[in-house]
Design an enzyme around this catalytic site. Structure first.
Site, PDB file in Angstrom:
ATOM      1  N   HIS A  17     -10.827  36.659 -48.811  1.00 44.11           N
ATOM      2  CA  HIS A  17     -11.494  38.154 -48.706  1.00 44.11           C
ATOM      3  C   HIS A  17     -12.785  38.224 -47.549  1.00 44.11           C
ATOM      4  CE1 HIS A  17     -10.141  38.363 -53.112  1.00 44.11           C
ATOM      5  NE2 HIS A  17      -9.267  39.380 -52.320  1.00 44.11           N
ATOM      6  N   LYS A  41      -5.314  45.582 -64.335  1.00 40.15           N
ATOM      7  CA  LYS A  41      -5.558  44.244 -64.470  1.00 40.15           C
ATOM      8  C   LYS A  41      -6.781  44.083 -65.659  1.00 40.15           C
ATOM      9  CE  LYS A  41      -4.223  42.789 -59.761  1.00 40.15           C
ATOM     10  NZ  LYS A  41      -4.984  42.246 -58.431  1.00 40.15           N
ATOM     11  N   ARG A  90      -1.153  38.347 -46.018  1.00 40.64           N
ATOM     12  CA  ARG A  90      -0.849  36.844 -46.160  1.00 40.64           C
ATOM     13  C   ARG A  90       0.468  36.175 -45.835  1.00 40.64           C
ATOM     14  NH1 ARG A  90      -2.913  36.394 -52.067  1.00 40.64           N
ATOM     15  NH2 ARG A  90      -1.697  38.391 -51.744  1.00 40.64           N
ATOM     16  N   SER A 128      -6.980  35.581 -55.857  1.00 46.40           N
ATOM     17  CA  SER A 128      -8.065  35.706 -56.992  1.00 46.40           C
ATOM     18  C   SER A 128      -7.729  35.052 -58.011  1.00 46.40           C
ATOM     19  CB  SER A 128      -8.661  36.751 -57.075  1.00 46.40           C
ATOM     20  OG  SER A 128      -9.084  37.599 -56.003  1.00 46.40           O
TER      21      SER A 128
HETATM   22  N1  COA Z   1      -7.277  36.557 -49.117  1.00 48.01           N
HETATM   23  C1  COA Z   1      -7.140  36.014 -50.439  1.00 48.01           C
HETATM   24  N2  COA Z   1      -6.582  36.969 -51.425  1.00 48.01           N
HETATM   25  C2  COA Z   1      -5.970  38.063 -51.115  1.00 48.01           C
HETATM   26  C3  COA Z   1      -6.023  38.553 -49.746  1.00 48.01           C
HETATM   27  C4  COA Z   1      -6.874  37.897 -48.833  1.00 48.01           C
HETATM   28  N3  COA Z   1      -6.625  38.166 -47.529  1.00 48.01           N
HETATM   29  N4  COA Z   1      -5.366  39.600 -49.913  1.00 48.01           N
HETATM   30  C5  COA Z   1      -5.162  39.907 -51.022  1.00 48.01           C
HETATM   31  N5  COA Z   1      -5.295  38.957 -51.928  1.00 48.01           N
HETATM   32  C6  COA Z   1      -5.157  38.661 -53.326  1.00 48.01           C
HETATM   33  C7  COA Z   1      -6.083  39.255 -54.254  1.00 48.01           C
HETATM   34  O1  COA Z   1      -7.128  38.230 -54.595  1.00 48.01           O
HETATM   35  C8  COA Z   1      -5.258  39.587 -55.360  1.00 48.01           C
HETATM   36  O2  COA Z   1      -5.089  38.368 -56.394  1.00 48.01           O
HETATM   37  P1  COA Z   1      -4.583  38.193 -57.779  1.00 48.01           P
HETATM   38  O3  COA Z   1      -3.767  39.367 -57.949  1.00 48.01           O
HETATM   39  O4  COA Z   1      -4.338  37.025 -57.909  1.00 48.01           O
HETATM   40  O5  COA Z   1      -5.997  38.744 -58.556  1.00 48.01           O
HETATM   41  C9  COA Z   1      -3.927  40.101 -54.944  1.00 48.01           C
HETATM   42  O6  COA Z   1      -3.875  39.327 -53.574  1.00 48.01           O
HETATM   43  C10 COA Z   1      -3.955  41.411 -54.890  1.00 48.01           C
HETATM   44  O7  COA Z   1      -4.880  41.888 -53.882  1.00 48.01           O
HETATM   45  P2  COA Z   1      -6.024  43.127 -54.159  1.00 48.01           P
HETATM   46  O8  COA Z   1      -6.797  43.135 -52.974  1.00 48.01           O
HETATM   47  O9  COA Z   1      -6.578  42.803 -55.397  1.00 48.01           O
HETATM   48  O10 COA Z   1      -5.347  44.300 -54.209  1.00 48.01           O
HETATM   49  P3  COA Z   1      -4.521  45.096 -55.298  1.00 48.01           P
HETATM   50  O11 COA Z   1      -2.970  44.791 -54.842  1.00 48.01           O
HETATM   51  O12 COA Z   1      -4.715  44.695 -56.740  1.00 48.01           O
HETATM   52  O13 COA Z   1      -5.112  46.570 -55.018  1.00 48.01           O
HETATM   53  C11 COA Z   1      -5.298  48.446 -53.938  1.00 48.01           C
HETATM   54  C12 COA Z   1      -5.079  47.171 -53.871  1.00 48.01           C
HETATM   55  C13 COA Z   1      -6.745  48.516 -54.468  1.00 48.01           C
HETATM   56  C14 COA Z   1      -5.578  48.720 -52.491  1.00 48.01           C
HETATM   57  C15 COA Z   1      -4.351  49.344 -54.700  1.00 48.01           C
HETATM   58  O14 COA Z   1      -4.219  48.801 -55.901  1.00 48.01           O
HETATM   59  C16 COA Z   1      -4.917  50.937 -54.858  1.00 48.01           C
HETATM   60  O15 COA Z   1      -4.814  51.415 -53.879  1.00 48.01           O
HETATM   61  N6  COA Z   1      -5.315  51.478 -55.851  1.00 48.01           N
HETATM   62  C17 COA Z   1      -5.670  52.641 -56.026  1.00 48.01           C
HETATM   63  C18 COA Z   1      -4.767  53.524 -56.499  1.00 48.01           C
HETATM   64  C19 COA Z   1      -3.759  54.201 -55.376  1.00 48.01           C
HETATM   65  O16 COA Z   1      -4.269  55.077 -54.635  1.00 48.01           O
HETATM   66  N7  COA Z   1      -2.648  54.087 -55.631  1.00 48.01           N
HETATM   67  C20 COA Z   1      -1.698  54.781 -54.697  1.00 48.01           C
HETATM   68  C21 COA Z   1      -1.341  53.720 -53.714  1.00 48.01           C
HETATM   69  S1  COA Z   1       0.096  52.975 -54.150  1.00 48.01           S
END
Ligand code: COA
Length: 162
Positions: A17, A41, A90, A128
């Site tokens: 990140h 989560k 990734r 993560s």
């Molecule tokens: N380096 C390391 N890890 C990374 C990474 C990077 N560059 N990019 C993503 N990851 C990992 C995260 O650590 C996380 O790991 P985990 O699942 O093992 O804990 C996983 O990839 C998911 O990424 P994260 O950044 O936590 O995003 P998410 O997918 O949980 O959430 C949001 C993404 C916040 C953008 C999305 O949930 C969101 O927009 N929510 C709001 C509701 C909404 O608007 N919904 C409509 C859109 S569909």
């Protein structure tokens, strides 16, 4: 002023990140790291803790702001006055997932666009949950997170095992 949002759960923030935050912050005037108050989560760290940890490890980046948000990402972007969302890619699997999100967000608000940065090779395996798992089994976290986050993880695992 070019402003972008970098959203995520960040439970906890990792070098992967931080790599995206550093690179994205060089492309914009202000980067807002949006920490999702994630009900889906069950985070190891509270929202306040996740925000504080990111603030700590990005303290040397003056144009980075860290806040929490709930609800739709596009609404948060609008509230912050940002027209761009930054996401790290990734792998092809990330791309599939992200494409679905982007298309949904574009329908919800066509004024907001998503910019993708490919993860640096050395962090392309990192997540993560991998970090939490290594921490839970007492593995060496040095390659995954800064010392500050490492100490928080070790303390949290100790508390959980009491
Ligand atoms: N380096 C390391 N890890 C990374 C990474 C990077 N560059 N990019 C993503 N990851 C990992 C995260 O650590 C996380 O790991 P985990 O699942 O093992 O804990 C996983 O990839 C998911 O990424 P994260 O950044 O936590 O995003 P998410 O997918 O949980 O959430 C949001 C993404 C916040 C953008 C999305 O949930 C969101 O927009 N929510 C709001 C509701 C909404 O608007 N919904 C409509 C859109 S569909």
């Amino acid at each position: 002023m070019i402003k972008a949002i970098y959203p995520g759960t960040f439970d906890p923030v990792t070098y992967g990140h931080i790599d995206i935050i550093e690179r994205a912050s060089r492309l914009v005037d202000e980067l807002v790291v949006g920490v999702l108050i994630n009900n889906k989560k069950s985070p190891m760290f509270t929202t306040e803790e996740r925000v504080e940890m990111i603030k700590h490890v990005t303290a040397d980046l003056p144009n980075v702001k860290v806040v929490s948000f709930d609800g739709l990402l596009v609404d948060f972007a609008k509230q912050e006055g940002a027209r761009s969302i930054v996401r790290g890619l990734r792998s092809v699997t990330d791309f599939d997932y992200e494409l679905q999100n982007v298309q949904t967000n574009r329908i919800l608000n066509a004024d907001v666009d998503t910019i993708f940065l490919t993860a640096s090779l050395e962090y392309s395996y990192l997540s993560s949950s991998v970090v939490r798992e290594v921490a839970a089994f007492g593995g060496d976290l040095t390659a995954f997170v800064p010392e500050y986050i490492k100490a928080k993880l070790i303390d949290r695992i100790k508390e959980m095992n009491k």
